[in-house]
Design an enzyme around this catalytic site. Structure first.
Site, PDB file in Angstrom:
ATOM      1  N   LYS A 201       0.843  -1.194   0.000  1.00  0.00           N
ATOM      2  CA  LYS A 201       0.000   0.000   0.000  1.00  0.00           C
ATOM      3  C   LYS A 201       0.881   1.247   0.000  1.00  0.00           C
ATOM      4  O   LYS A 201       1.583   1.519   0.967  1.00  0.00           O
ATOM      5  CB  LYS A 201      -0.906   0.045   1.230  1.00  0.00           C
ATOM      6  CG  LYS A 201      -1.952   1.164   1.129  1.00  0.00           C
ATOM      7  CD  LYS A 201      -2.708   1.395   2.422  1.00  0.00           C
ATOM      8  CE  LYS A 201      -1.956   2.279   3.376  1.00  0.00           C
ATOM      9  NZ  LYS A 201      -1.713   3.645   2.850  1.00  0.00           N
ATOM     10  N   GLU A 408      11.137  15.715  14.814  1.00  0.00           N
ATOM     11  CA  GLU A 408      11.321  15.630  13.370  1.00  0.00           C
ATOM     12  C   GLU A 408      10.368  16.608  12.696  1.00  0.00           C
ATOM     13  O   GLU A 408       9.152  16.487  12.845  1.00  0.00           O
ATOM     14  CB  GLU A 408      11.033  14.197  12.895  1.00  0.00           C
ATOM     15  CG  GLU A 408      11.186  14.039  11.397  1.00  0.00           C
ATOM     16  CD  GLU A 408      11.038  12.588  10.933  1.00  0.00           C
ATOM     17  OE1 GLU A 408       9.983  11.995  11.181  1.00  0.00           O
ATOM     18  OE2 GLU A 408      11.990  12.067  10.323  1.00  0.00           O
TER      19      GLU A 408
HETATM   20  P1  NAI Z   1       2.444   8.024   8.544  1.00  0.00           P
HETATM   21  O1  NAI Z   1       3.453   7.249   9.288  1.00  0.00           O
HETATM   22  O2  NAI Z   1       1.105   8.233   9.178  1.00  0.00           O
HETATM   23  O3  NAI Z   1       2.185   7.348   7.111  1.00  0.00           O
HETATM   24  C1  NAI Z   1       3.060   6.463   6.447  1.00  0.00           C
HETATM   25  C2  NAI Z   1       2.288   5.296   5.871  1.00  0.00           C
HETATM   26  O4  NAI Z   1       1.657   4.584   6.927  1.00  0.00           O
HETATM   27  C3  NAI Z   1       1.161   5.678   4.903  1.00  0.00           C
HETATM   28  O5  NAI Z   1       1.111   4.714   3.856  1.00  0.00           O
HETATM   29  C4  NAI Z   1      -0.074   5.571   5.767  1.00  0.00           C
HETATM   30  O6  NAI Z   1      -1.229   5.289   5.018  1.00  0.00           O
HETATM   31  C5  NAI Z   1       0.277   4.404   6.671  1.00  0.00           C
HETATM   32  N1  NAI Z   1      -0.431   4.363   7.957  1.00  0.00           N
HETATM   33  C6  NAI Z   1      -0.856   5.416   8.709  1.00  0.00           C
HETATM   34  N2  NAI Z   1      -1.461   4.978   9.814  1.00  0.00           N
HETATM   35  C7  NAI Z   1      -1.432   3.623   9.805  1.00  0.00           C
HETATM   36  C8  NAI Z   1      -1.909   2.593  10.687  1.00  0.00           C
HETATM   37  N3  NAI Z   1      -2.516   2.889  11.820  1.00  0.00           N
HETATM   38  N4  NAI Z   1      -1.692   1.308  10.355  1.00  0.00           N
HETATM   39  C9  NAI Z   1      -1.046   1.003   9.204  1.00  0.00           C
HETATM   40  N5  NAI Z   1      -0.597   1.926   8.328  1.00  0.00           N
HETATM   41  C10 NAI Z   1      -0.778   3.223   8.615  1.00  0.00           C
HETATM   42  O7  NAI Z   1       3.084   9.443   8.182  1.00  0.00           O
HETATM   43  P2  NAI Z   1       2.323  10.809   7.828  1.00  0.00           P
HETATM   44  O8  NAI Z   1       1.142  10.991   8.734  1.00  0.00           O
HETATM   45  O9  NAI Z   1       2.064  10.838   6.373  1.00  0.00           O
HETATM   46  O10 NAI Z   1       3.441  11.879   8.183  1.00  0.00           O
HETATM   47  C11 NAI Z   1       3.584  12.362   9.514  1.00  0.00           C
HETATM   48  C12 NAI Z   1       5.032  12.523   9.887  1.00  0.00           C
HETATM   49  O11 NAI Z   1       5.671  11.278   9.832  1.00  0.00           O
HETATM   50  C13 NAI Z   1       5.865  13.392   8.979  1.00  0.00           C
HETATM   51  O12 NAI Z   1       5.755  14.748   9.293  1.00  0.00           O
HETATM   52  C14 NAI Z   1       7.235  12.877   9.240  1.00  0.00           C
HETATM   53  O13 NAI Z   1       7.761  13.455  10.409  1.00  0.00           O
HETATM   54  C15 NAI Z   1       7.019  11.407   9.476  1.00  0.00           C
HETATM   55  N6  NAI Z   1       7.307  10.603   8.267  1.00  0.00           N
HETATM   56  C16 NAI Z   1       8.488   9.938   8.195  1.00  0.00           C
HETATM   57  C17 NAI Z   1       8.817   9.233   7.055  1.00  0.00           C
HETATM   58  C18 NAI Z   1      10.103   8.511   6.937  1.00  0.00           C
HETATM   59  O14 NAI Z   1      10.550   8.238   5.835  1.00  0.00           O
HETATM   60  N7  NAI Z   1      10.737   8.134   8.014  1.00  0.00           N
HETATM   61  C19 NAI Z   1       7.939   9.208   5.886  1.00  0.00           C
HETATM   62  C20 NAI Z   1       6.691   9.882   6.092  1.00  0.00           C
HETATM   63  C21 NAI Z   1       6.410  10.567   7.244  1.00  0.00           C
END
Ligand code: NAI
Ligand code: MG
Length: 504
Positions: A201, A408
């Site tokens: 996904k 972050e």
């Molecule tokens: P997120 O961690 O919520 O989303 C990343 C992925 O996880 C997306 O595909 C989302 O649909 C999925 N996801 C979200 N909640 C989930 C759940 N409960 N169970 C399973 N999958 C789930 O990140 P978001 O909200 O887009 O960004 C928030 C912050 O996260 C950013 O500001 C940044 O600080 C951090 N981030 C870090 C990343 C990295 O590469 N380490 C990448 C993206 C965000």
């Protein structure tokens, strides 16, 4: 400043191929077929360069997730993929890489209009990166096996003991929006090289290139059900994937917050888990450097991809003797990094991915100012026709308690601090819950090695930043993650080790 306000940030016209792709009906890729969702719910696709809605993707239902997992389960259980000759699996994965290469231009454009990154950056970073993961991992398909081991407590020759590496099974792979196609290939390649099947996904903000990849996966001859692509929200579809009893392994890249939730949810069925999470990576500049050469490197370490990089060099520690010069050198890159619309060929940095991220990053900048930080460069959101732009920003006069230093930000914002000696800077650099990466800039070989040993980070860069290569393991210390991706470690995360002991 003046130059930034005069830039025309109007998005350029999309190519016909991109328009045709956006006009496709929102569907899911299950069993190598495009299928309708069980319900009619969709998510808008937005161009972050102007905030306009440009299409829709499916918001997968629980039933859709179950259908995709069932397809992956059947494909794993009947051995239609792992049962092929390894040479054949390798050839098919290499064919996916060739097709990504042939479609590079469209993929880079779709990435630009979906994520906001400059198309030129996608062409030199995302697309070649995606291809390298496929090509490197393809080779492992034919190079796995096990070992013959002699017993220690029994007479030699009385026992035949050996190990065998086997695919873990059905994978649920969940990726973020910062490098969409690259992350998808980084996940899929080791999984299928090891003989697993998968449901992947992409992030709800950036699913276009992964949907295009699905076409290429079918065209390459991957058997039906081996790779399934579903789009949808994290807290619904993603959560269903993580908790599904027929899933054996989870690979996630995203926020530390969600990584912790996923790790807990995976425990009930003891799923194998790899997590690549957030960071707040320190960058140490020693006093011996040639500042003119190093400052632009430090700047790209934070401003590349609008700072939306897990390893972004977001905490700068410059030695007192060079601190002012480093900041001045970085400030000279302001016009290079001035944000532009993603299809503007002049652009090196685009908008942030979404309004949510834009507001979040601006919120951090405001909090930093309230806490007493001074703005050395940027700090503003340039005007545009609705896009999510933030200027490359340097904050100084910060202290370790401020949220801009601890958390972050995931935007083009670096906090700059001075230091006097190695022990002091190592301590400051390690004063964080994260441990993903760190950078050291120096020509002093001894200082480089001493500091590299002290830093608690999964990757330490010397005189470069964010240099990532699929042959080298990647992952985090502390709250930055669990396990390693890439290299043989990355393959291993998709394999079980079986020990066979036969009494002779
Ligand atoms: P997120 O961690 O919520 O989303 C990343 C992925 O996880 C997306 O595909 C989302 O649909 C999925 N996801 C979200 N909640 C989930 C759940 N409960 N169970 C399973 N999958 C789930 O990140 P978001 O909200 O887009 O960004 C928030 C912050 O996260 C950013 O500001 C940044 O600080 C951090 N981030 C870090 C990343 C990295 O590469 N380490 C990448 C993206 C965000
Ligand atoms: Mg989230």
């Amino acid at each position: 400043m003046n130059e930034m306000t005069t830039i025309d940030r109007t998005q350029r016209e999309y190519s016909q191929a991109a328009k045709d792709f956006l006009a496709r009906k929102p569907q899911l890729f299950i069993n190598n077929e495009w299928v309708d969702s069980s319900h009619g719910q969709t998510i808008d696709v937005e161009d972050p360069s102007n905030g306009k809605v440009i299409g829709q993707i499916v918001d997968a239902s629980d039933k859709d997730v179950d259908r995709a997992v069932a397809a992956a389960r059947a494909a794993f259980d009947d051995n239609r993929w792992y049962g092929l000759a390894p040479m054949e699996r390798e050839r098919i994965i290499l064919r996916i890489a060739d097709l990504v290469e042939q479609n590079a231009d469209l993929l880079a454009e779709l990435e630009a209009i979906d994520n906001g990154k400059p198309k030129g950056m996608a062409m030199v970073a995302d697309i070649p990166g995606a291809i390298s993961h496929l090509r490197f991992m393809a080779g492992w398909a034919g190079k796995t096996g096990g070992q013959t081991l002699h017993p220690y407590t029994r007479p030699t020759g009385s026992i035949f003991g050996y190990t065998s590496k086997e695919p873990v099974g059905v994978c649920a792979q969940i990726v973020p929006w910062n490098f969409p196609l690259l992350m998808a290939c980084l996940k899929i390649a080791p999984a299928i090289a090891a003989g697993c099947t998968t449901v992947l996904k992409p992030a709800e903000q950036t699913s276009l290139t992964t949907l295009k990849l699905a076409d290429l996966i079918a065209e390459a001859g991957v058997p039906a059900g081996v790779v399934n692509i579903i789009t949808g929200n994290g807290h619904t579809a993603g959560d269903r994937m993580v908790k599904h009893p027929d899933v054996d392994k989870i690979a996630f890249t995203g926020s530390t917050e969600i990584g912790k939730i996923i790790n807990k949810n995976a425990t009930d069925t003891m799923k194998r888990v790899t997590l690549e999470l957030g960071g707040k990576s320190p960058v140490v500049v020693m006093p011996d450097v040639n500042v003119e050469e190093v400052a632009p490197g430090v700047a790209s370490g934070i401003f590349f991809n609008s700072g939306q990089v897990c390893v972004a060099g977001s905490r700068l520690y410059a030695h007192r003797d060079v601190f002012d010069d480093v900041l001045e050198g970085m400030s000279k890159t302001a016009s290079f990094w001035a944000p532009r619309a993603s299809l503007d060929p002049e652009g090196h940095m685009g908008p942030l991915v979404s309004k949510e991220q834009h507001d979040r990053v601006m919120g951090y900048i405001e909090a930093g100012k309230r806490d007493g930080a001074s703005v050395v460069m940027g700090g503003d959101a340039p005007t545009s026709d609705g896009g999510y732009y933030v200027s490359p920003t340097i904050l100084a006069d910060v202290n370790p308690q401020m949220s801009v230093v601890r958390e972050e930000i995931f935007g083009p914002v670096v906090v700059a601090q001075r230091f006097d000696d190695l022990d002091e800077v190592a301590k400051s650099a390690n004063d964080t819950c994260f441990g993903l990466a760190a950078g050291i800039w120096t020509r002093d070989v001894a200082a480089m090695h001493k500091l590299a040993a002290k830093l608690k980070a999964g990757t330490v860069w010397g005189n470069c930043h964010a240099m990532i290569d699929v042959a080298l393991p990647f992952g985090g210390f502390k709250e930055s993650g669990l396990g390693r991706e890439q290299g043989l470690h990355g393959l291993d995360a998709y394999q079980e080790t079986k020990t066979v002991i036969i009494q002779l």
